[in-house]
Design an enzyme around this catalytic site. Structure first.
Site, short mmCIF file in Angstrom:
data_model
loop_
_atom_site.label_atom_id
_atom_site.label_comp_id
_atom_site.label_asym_id
_atom_site.label_seq_id
_atom_site.Cartn_x
_atom_site.Cartn_y
_atom_site.Cartn_z
N CYS A 280 0.71 -1.43 -0.05
CA CYS A 280 0.06 -0.05 0.09
C CYS A 280 0.79 1.13 0.09
O CYS A 280 1.65 1.65 -0.91
CB CYS A 280 -0.94 -0.13 1.17
SG CYS A 280 -2.49 0.77 0.95
N HIS A 374 -3.65 -5.13 -0.01
CA HIS A 374 -3.37 -5.43 1.59
C HIS A 374 -3.37 -7.10 1.71
O HIS A 374 -4.38 -7.72 1.52
CB HIS A 374 -4.56 -5.07 2.45
CG HIS A 374 -4.52 -3.92 2.96
ND1 HIS A 374 -4.24 -3.19 4.21
CD2 HIS A 374 -4.76 -2.44 2.27
CE1 HIS A 374 -4.22 -1.84 4.12
NE2 HIS A 374 -4.39 -1.56 2.96
N GLU A 376 -2.54 -8.98 3.93
CA GLU A 376 -3.13 -9.59 5.03
C GLU A 376 -4.60 -9.54 5.19
O GLU A 376 -5.00 -10.60 6.06
CB GLU A 376 -2.66 -8.77 6.50
CG GLU A 376 -3.51 -7.63 6.63
CD GLU A 376 -3.55 -6.48 5.96
OE1 GLU A 376 -4.41 -5.64 5.75
OE2 GLU A 376 -2.58 -6.44 4.80
#
Length: 408
Positions: A280, A374, A376
Site C-alpha cells: 500500500c 493488503h 493480510e
C-alpha cells in the site's frame, strides 16, 4: 520483548435494549455544496475530512480501525452496518481512526456470538461523529462522478448552524493531497512481535509503521519472522543497528509525495541490498525511492473486492484495497516490459483490472518488491497471502547468497 499495544475494548450494550441511534438531526456537507440529511450516529458534534467510499460488504470494524483511514470520512456502500456488533479480536490497531462515518441503515441491536458491544456506542465512546439514514448509493455515485472531496458531518447543535457556515468549515479543512500523516498514526515506541510458541525464529525484519494493521506483523510472525515494528521517524542508523534480514514498509495514510524521510530511508536500504517488501503506502514509497512519481486517484480503491492481475503467475486475485494515491508509470499505462529506475530495471508486477493502475513493483537488480493492496486481508479474501511466503523466499535466497552490505 514487548508486543503490539492492546486495542481499546468496545463498549458493552445494555441487555435487550435497542441502541439509541435514531435521535438527533445530522447533516453531511460536501465541499461542492451537495448536502445529505440524516440522523446522528455515534458521537454528536462536528468533524471534517476527505469523503471516500468503501465497497466492502463485511469487515466494517477492521475498516474503522485501519490507520490508513485517518482524517477520512468513510461512506459504507453496504446498506446494513453494525449487525455483528464489535469485539476486541477484530481491532486492527489501538483505536478507531476514521474522521467520520456514513451509513444507510445501522443495526437496531447487534446479533452475533462474538459481539462484545454495539457499533454506534463504540463510535460515541471514541468521539467519532457519524450520520445514518443517508442515501449512500446516491452519495457514492456522486463521489464516483466528482471524485473524493472534503466533507463535514454536523449533528446536534452543530447541525443548526447556517448552511454557508457549514460549507465554510468544510472548505477551510486541509486537503488530503500534500498531507503528511504517517507520523500521526505510527507507533510512538518500537515493539516486537515474535513467532508463536513452537515456531522457530528464522529471520529478523524491521517493519516501518506508517499505519500498520495488527494482522500484518502477525502474518509475518507465523512464518518464523521476528518483527521489530518501528516508528515512522526511525533513522537509518537505528534501523541498521537491528541487523535486520529484511525490511518491511506498511500501509498508511497521507500523500506519498510528502514522505521524504521515509523515501530516503528506503533508498539507503536498497543501496545495501537488504531484502524489501512494501504494501500500500509502502508500495508508493518504493516507487518514489526508485525515482518514479505518484499521483492522486480520482476516488481511489477502497474495499475487499478489487480484481488484480499477477503478471508473474497470470492469476487474477480478488484483493483488499485502501488507497487514494498511486504510482505513475513512465510510459502511461504499464506494460509487462521493465522500466528504468535509479536502482535498475523495475517491472509492474501487478495491475488493477478495473482501471490499469499499478498494483505492484518488482525490481530486477535489487531484492525488492511491493504491492498496492493488503495481503493480510483483514477483512477480505486470502488470495494474496502468498506474498508473505514470497518475502520469506526472498529472505532465504539472500541469506544463502550472503550478499555483503555496505557499512553505515
Amino acid at each position: 520483548m514487548s508486543s503490539t499495544p492492546a486495542p481499546v475494548p468496545p463498549v458493552a450494550t445494555d441487555d435487550g435494549d435497542a441502541t439509541d441511534t435514531d435521535t438527533g438531526e445530522a447533516v453531511l456537507v460536501l465541499e461542492d455544496g451537495r448536502v445529505f440529511r440524516g440522523e446522528a450516529y455515534g458521537a454528536r458534534g462536528q468533524t471534517v475530512g476527505e469523503a471516500v467510499f468503501s465497497t466492502g460488504m463485511t469487515g466494517y470494524q477492521e475498516t474503522l480501525t485501519d490507520p490508513s483511514y485517518h482524517r477520512q470520512v468513510v461512506v459504507m456502500t453496504a446498506p446494513h452496518i453494525g449487525n455483528t456488533g464489535v469485539n476486541t479480536d477484530d481491532m486492527e490497531s489501538r483505536r478507531i481512526w476514521v474522521a467520520g462515518y456514513v451509513v444507510r441503515d445501522p443495526a437496531i441491536r447487534p446479533s452475533n456470538w462474538r459481539s462484545q458491544g454495539d457499533l454506534g456506542q463504540a463510535l460515541d465512546a471514541a468521539g467519532v461523529v457519524g450520520i445514518s439514514g443517508v442515501d449512500t448509493r446516491a452519495l457514492t455515485r456522486h463521489l464516483r462522478d466528482r471524485g473524493a472531496m472534503r466533507a463535514g458531518i454536523f449533528s446536534g447543535e452543530a447541525a443548526q448552524a447556517p448552511a454557508t457556515e457549514l460549507l465554510r468549515t468544510v472548505t477551510d479543512a486541509p486537503r488530503m493531497a500534500g498531507s503528511a500523516l504517517a507520523a500521526e498514526v505510527s507507533t510512538p515506541e518500537p515493539y516486537v512481535v515474535s513467532p508463536p510458541e513452537g515456531t522457530p525464529t528464522r529471520f529478523r525484519v524491521a517493519a516501518l509503521d506508517l499505519g500498520i494493521k495488527g494482522m500484518t506483523p502477525a502474518m509475518l510472525a507465523r512464518r518464523g519472522i521476528e518483527v521489530h515494528v518501528l516508528p515512522s521517524r526511525t533513522t537509518v542508523e537505528e534501523l541498521l543497528a537491528l541487523e535486520p534480514d529484511g525490511v518491511f514498509f506498511s500501509n498508511g495514510p497521507g500523500d506519498p509525495a510528502t514522505a521524504d524521510h521515509e523515501v530516503e530511508l528506503l533508498r539507503r536500504v536498497l543501496e545495501r541490498r537488504i531484502p524489501f517488501f512494501g504494501i500500500c503506502f509502502g508500495n508508493q514509497l518504493l516507487g518514489r525511492a526508485l525515482g518514479l512519481s505518484t499521483y492522486k486517484l480520482t476516488f481511489g480503491h477502497r474495499g475487499i473486492n478489487q480484481p488484480v492481475l499477477d503478471r508473474e503467475t497470470g492469476k487474477v486475485e480478488v484483493t483488499s484495497h485502501n488507497h487514494g494515491f498511486a504510482i505513475a508509470w513512465p510510459d502511461g499505462i504499464p506494460t509487462d516490459r521493465p522500466a528504468p529506475s535509479d536502482f535498475g530495471p523495475v517491472r509492474c508486477s501487478h495491475i488493477a483490472l478495473n482501471d490499469d493502475v499499478v498494483e505492484g513493483l518488482s525490481c530486477e537488480d535489487v531484492p525488492a518488491f511491493s504491492v498496492q493492496y493488503h495481503p493480510e486481508a483483514a477483512a477480505g479474501p486470502h488470495d494474496a497471502e502468498y506474498l508473505f511466503d514470497r518475502f520469506v523466499d526472498l529472505l532465504d535466497t539472500n541469506a544463502t547468497q550472503e550478499t555483503p552490505r555496505a557499512q553505515t
